[in-house]
Design an enzyme around this catalytic site. Structure first.
Site, PDB file in Angstrom:
ATOM      1  N   GLY A   1       5.395  11.102 -10.009  1.00 42.62           N
ATOM      2  CA  GLY A   1       5.227   9.656  -9.947  1.00 42.62           C
ATOM      3  C   GLY A   1       5.648   9.023  -8.640  1.00 42.62           C
ATOM      4  O   GLY A   1       5.428   9.572  -7.562  1.00 42.62           O
TER       5      GLY A   1
ATOM      6  N   ARG B   1       0.817  -1.210   0.000  1.00 39.23           N
ATOM      7  CA  ARG B   1       0.000   0.000   0.000  1.00 39.23           C
ATOM      8  C   ARG B   1       0.859   1.272   0.000  1.00 39.23           C
ATOM      9  O   ARG B   1       0.500   2.277  -0.627  1.00 39.23           O
ATOM     10  CB  ARG B   1      -0.929  -0.019   1.218  1.00 39.23           C
TER      11      ARG B   1
ATOM     12  N   HIS C   1      -6.638  -5.959  -2.273  1.00 39.00           N
ATOM     13  CA  HIS C   1      -7.385  -6.126  -1.019  1.00 39.00           C
ATOM     14  C   HIS C   1      -7.630  -7.594  -0.684  1.00 39.00           C
ATOM     15  O   HIS C   1      -8.453  -7.902   0.162  1.00 39.00           O
ATOM     16  CB  HIS C   1      -8.693  -5.325  -1.061  1.00 39.00           C
ATOM     17  N   THR C   2      -6.917  -8.471  -1.326  1.00 32.56           N
ATOM     18  CA  THR C   2      -6.895  -9.872  -0.914  1.00 32.56           C
ATOM     19  C   THR C   2      -5.981 -10.051   0.299  1.00 32.56           C
ATOM     20  O   THR C   2      -5.919 -11.124   0.893  1.00 32.56           O
ATOM     21  CB  THR C   2      -6.429 -10.787  -2.077  1.00 32.56           C
TER      22      THR C   2
ATOM     23  N   HIS D   1       0.314   4.390  -2.519  1.00 29.17           N
ATOM     24  CA  HIS D   1       0.065   5.754  -2.046  1.00 29.17           C
ATOM     25  C   HIS D   1       1.201   6.704  -2.406  1.00 29.17           C
ATOM     26  O   HIS D   1       1.023   7.915  -2.408  1.00 29.17           O
ATOM     27  CB  HIS D   1      -0.208   5.753  -0.542  1.00 29.17           C
ATOM     28  N   ASP D   2       2.354   6.153  -2.707  1.00 28.48           N
ATOM     29  CA  ASP D   2       3.451   6.975  -3.200  1.00 28.48           C
ATOM     30  C   ASP D   2       3.213   7.353  -4.667  1.00 28.48           C
ATOM     31  O   ASP D   2       3.261   8.528  -5.038  1.00 28.48           O
ATOM     32  CB  ASP D   2       4.774   6.208  -3.072  1.00 28.48           C
TER      33      ASP D   2
ATOM     34  N   VAL E   1       0.260   9.931  -5.923  1.00 28.98           N
ATOM     35  CA  VAL E   1       0.256  11.319  -5.450  1.00 28.98           C
ATOM     36  C   VAL E   1       1.445  12.059  -6.060  1.00 28.98           C
ATOM     37  O   VAL E   1       2.529  11.487  -6.183  1.00 28.98           O
ATOM     38  CB  VAL E   1       0.320  11.352  -3.907  1.00 28.98           C
TER      39      VAL E   1
ATOM     40  N   ASN F   1      -4.124   8.540   4.660  1.00 31.34           N
ATOM     41  CA  ASN F   1      -2.868   8.052   5.242  1.00 31.34           C
ATOM     42  C   ASN F   1      -2.807   8.097   6.762  1.00 31.34           C
ATOM     43  O   ASN F   1      -2.172   7.249   7.390  1.00 31.34           O
ATOM     44  CB  ASN F   1      -1.690   8.873   4.688  1.00 31.34           C
TER      45      ASN F   1
ATOM     46  N   ASP G   1      -4.043 -14.231  -3.011  1.00 28.00           N
ATOM     47  CA  ASP G   1      -4.729 -15.170  -3.899  1.00 28.00           C
ATOM     48  C   ASP G   1      -5.944 -14.471  -4.521  1.00 28.00           C
ATOM     49  O   ASP G   1      -6.024 -13.241  -4.488  1.00 28.00           O
ATOM     50  CB  ASP G   1      -5.153 -16.420  -3.107  1.00 28.00           C
TER      51      ASP G   1
ATOM     52  N   THR H   1      -8.800 -15.512   3.432  1.00 24.45           N
ATOM     53  CA  THR H   1      -7.351 -15.742   3.486  1.00 24.45           C
ATOM     54  C   THR H   1      -6.620 -14.404   3.499  1.00 24.45           C
ATOM     55  O   THR H   1      -5.970 -14.019   2.535  1.00 24.45           O
ATOM     56  CB  THR H   1      -6.872 -16.558   2.254  1.00 24.45           C
TER      57      THR H   1
END
Ligand code: HEM
Ligand SMILES: *[C@@H]1O[C@H](CO)[C@@H](O)[C@H](O)[C@H]1NC(C)=O
Ligand SMILES: *[C@@H]1O[C@H](CO)[C@@H](O)[C@H](O)[C@H]1NC(C)=O
Ligand SMILES: *[C@@H]1O[C@H](CO)[C@@H](O)[C@H](O)[C@H]1NC(C)=O
Ligand SMILES: *[C@@H]1O[C@H](CO)[C@@H](O)[C@H](O)[C@H]1NC(C)=O
Length: 339
Positions: free
Chosen positions: A83, A70, A204-205, A74-75, A78, A105, A257, A252
């Site tokens: 980049g 993440r 978001h797994t 988030h880097d 923004v 954040n 996965d 999980t």
């Protein structure tokens, strides 16, 4: 006038050296691109050191793999023009406003100490050679691999920004209460297609989310499995315990996965934005892609690797732009090296 005054005060050999540096810099700026082998000569052990440190961190606490992934996202999202520039790592000070206190954040991003640890190890191995932005990009990849996810190529040579943007951190990172059209727009702003948005949401797994960010969904929404809602309500009371954590993928949470997509098909997406990608009445344009990934984890992982590669390439600073920070949390102090 100023130029000629400068002339007389600098000995000829220094002037030649200066000219060579300037020429090198000009070439550097005009043609610099990220490269696969950027550190092979500068710091042959760099990638190994990062990988080992990420594996150790994930071994200690598997959720850290999610947190490192993440951080890179988030880097990169923004300061679009800069980049993946490590802007997310800069601390707030009385005279500098960073991104750490933006709505997405604050009280949420984690893993900064792991990055600090990697940076200091790299500084003692190859002083001044490895940018914080490259560390984030490689660490995110190695974290996903450590949790069983796909590997992607990370090209290297990013440089670190000397600026951050609290405003863009608030405006450009997607919020969990967005509807499908809002999610598509947020990713389109960074040149990602709706398909790539769905693919990347598969991150978001792994990882966790605070109660305050899914409370409205589990108490008020109808496109949610009732048993699932009840189970989550037990972990997230109607009032209070805002910071209680629950896994984004309840099956999980510590494995990379495709269970996330199977959850969505059963209306067990925990945050509003996730469930937006699939609905039971077949009206979401993204339904078929969610269905496809739920059946074929290999297909999801391949697409995820491609989309992460693309994210890691968002308009990097290269050549002589930006800097290589000595400490990822602060911009380098101004140097006075006219000798
Ligand atoms: C599609 C739009 C997205 C939205 C609305 C969104 C929103 C969120 C929210 C609200 C959280 C929980 C934060 C908290 O509780 O403090 C979260 C966690 C997380 N997000 Fe996203 N996200 C999105 C896309 C992405 C993407 C593209 C990635 C990476 C490629 C990503 C990776 C993660 C990870 C790994 C976590 C768990 C972090 C941890 O446990 O430390 N997200 N996201
Ligand atoms: C900003 O403040 C810090 C102390 O909080 C100081 O060390 C630093 O030199 C200042 N930087 C600038 C550019 O003024
Ligand atoms: C998206 O693409 C446009 C057109 O090629 C380009 O000008 C812009 O810089 C890109 N944006 C990002 C964030 O890469
Ligand atoms: C659910 O909706 C009701 C009515 O709109 C609102 O008063 C309440 O605050 C909402 N609850 C949550 C947890 O969002
Ligand atoms: C389909 O389901 C979604 C989510 O439950 C809902 O918002 C939407 O109104 C429904 N559309 C139709 C045409 O029933």
């Amino acid at each position: 006038m100023a130029a000629s005054a400068l002339y007389v005060s600098i000995p000829a050999f220094k002037l030649i050296k200066l000219c060579l540096i300037v020429i090198a810099c000009l070439i550097g700026t005009s043609s610099a691109q990220l490269q696969p082998d950027f550190y092979d000569e500068r710091c042959p052990k760099a990638l190994e050191i990062i990988k080992k440190a990420v594996e150790d961190a994930v071994h200690q606490e598997r959720r850290m793999g999610a947190s490192l992934l993440r951080l890179h996202f988030h880097d990169c999202f923004v300061q679009a023009s800069l980049g993946c520039d490590a802007s997310v790592l800069l601390d707030d000070t009385p005279n500098f406003t960073g991104e750490k206190n933006s709505f997405p954040n604050a009280n949420s991003l984690r893993g900064f100490e792991i990055i600090d640890g990697i940076k200091s190890e790299l500084e003692s191995t190859c002083e001044g050679a490895i940018s914080c932005a490259d560390i984030l990009a490689v660490a995110a990849r190695d974290a996903v691999v450590a949790l069983g996810g796909p590997r992607w190529k990370v090209l290297l040579g990013r440089r670190d920004s000397t600026t951050a943007s609290l405003a863009e951190s608030n405006s450009d990172l997607p919020a969990p209460f967005l509807d499908l059209s809002g999610l598509i727009t947020a990713f389109a702003k960074k040149n990602f297609t709706a398909e790539e948005m769905v693919t990347l949401s598969g991150a978001h797994t792994i990882g966790e989310v605070r109660c305050s960010l899914f409370r409205a969904r589990i108490y008020n929404e109808s496109n949610i499995d009732p048993e699932f809602a009840e189970k989550m309500q037990a972990r997230c009371p109607f009032e209070g315990d805002d910071d209680n954590l629950s896994p984004l993928d309840s099956r999980t949470p510590l494995r990379f996965d495709n269970e996330y997509f199977r959850n969505l098909m059963q209306q067990k997406g925990l945050i509003h934005s996730d469930q937006q990608l699939f609905d039971n009445n077949g009206s979401a344009s993204t339904n078929s892609q969610v269905f496809k990934y739920s059946k074929d984890s290999g297909n999801f992982k391949k697409d995820f690797a491609d989309a992460m590669f693309k994210m890691s390439m968002l308009t990097p600073l290269t050549g002589s732009d930006g800097e290589i920070r000595k400490n990822c949390r602060v911009v380098n102090p101004p140097t006075t090296t006219v000798s």
